[in-house]
Design an enzyme around this catalytic site. Structure first.
Site, short mmCIF file in Angstrom:
data_model
loop_
_atom_site.label_atom_id
_atom_site.label_comp_id
_atom_site.label_asym_id
_atom_site.label_seq_id
_atom_site.Cartn_x
_atom_site.Cartn_y
_atom_site.Cartn_z
CG MET A 1 -7.92 27.11 31.71
SD MET A 1 -9.25 28.23 32.22
CE MET A 1 -10.71 27.26 31.85
N PRO A 2 -5.83 23.87 29.82
CG PRO A 2 -3.99 22.92 28.76
CD PRO A 2 -4.52 24.23 29.28
CG HIS A 3 -9.82 22.43 33.00
ND1 HIS A 3 -9.81 23.21 31.84
CD2 HIS A 3 -11.13 22.20 33.27
CE1 HIS A 3 -11.06 23.44 31.47
NE2 HIS A 3 -11.89 22.83 32.31
CB THR A 4 -9.61 16.64 32.93
OG1 THR A 4 -10.69 15.79 32.56
CG2 THR A 4 -8.66 15.93 33.87
#
Length: 149
Positions: free
Chosen positions: A64-67
């Site tokens: 779940m790529p996020h920042t």
């Protein structure tokens, strides 16, 4: 709900990526192309994974790529990418074939996206989603299973 979040513009299936970094660039790049994030957001995800490790792997086969929003999120957004071949993140032996990227501008606007992701995991759908070859197959699956609830 999933049908409203995922659409033909933010879903790519059976994508080829040489490594996790390219896979993240593809998934988060969709957020950029939709105007939900700046390129700095993509770089922020990659930098965070390099610094903190693969915190974005949230379930078997799923990242779940996020920042943080201040890294370049401009709106709430979501993308789903499946990979033809799995990628491996440094520091983790879990093969990843599904990436659901998201951007959010605050701590609450992305809750529907998180509910969708949790639902996919709880229902055991990640392997089925990873195997799908056509967008119509994914959308039909989501619509059929949403109606069954």
């Amino acid at each position: 709900m999933e049908r409203l979040i995922l659409n033909e513009n933010n879903v790519k299936l059976q994508v080829e990526a040489k490594d996790w970094e390219e896979a993240v660039r593809i998934g988060a790049g969709i957020l950029v192309s939709q105007g939900c994030a700046r390129q700095s957001y993509v770089e922020g995800i990659i930098d965070a994974v390099k610094e903190l490790g693969p915190y974005i792997i949230v379930a078997e086969g799923l990242a779940m790529p996020h920042t943080r929003p201040e890294c370049g999120a401009t709106d709430i957004g979501c993308s789903l990418v499946t990979l033809k071949e799995p990628v491996y993140f440094d520091g983790d032996e879990e093969p990843v074939r599904v990436l659901i990227c998201f951007s959010a501008v605050d701590s609450e606007s992305h809750l529907d996206i998180l509910k969708m992701i949790v639902g996919f995991v709880e229902k055991g759908w990640i392997p089925a989603i990873a195997a799908m070859k056509e967008q119509s197959e994914l959308f039909d699956f989501l619509e059929k299973n949403q109606d069954a609830e």
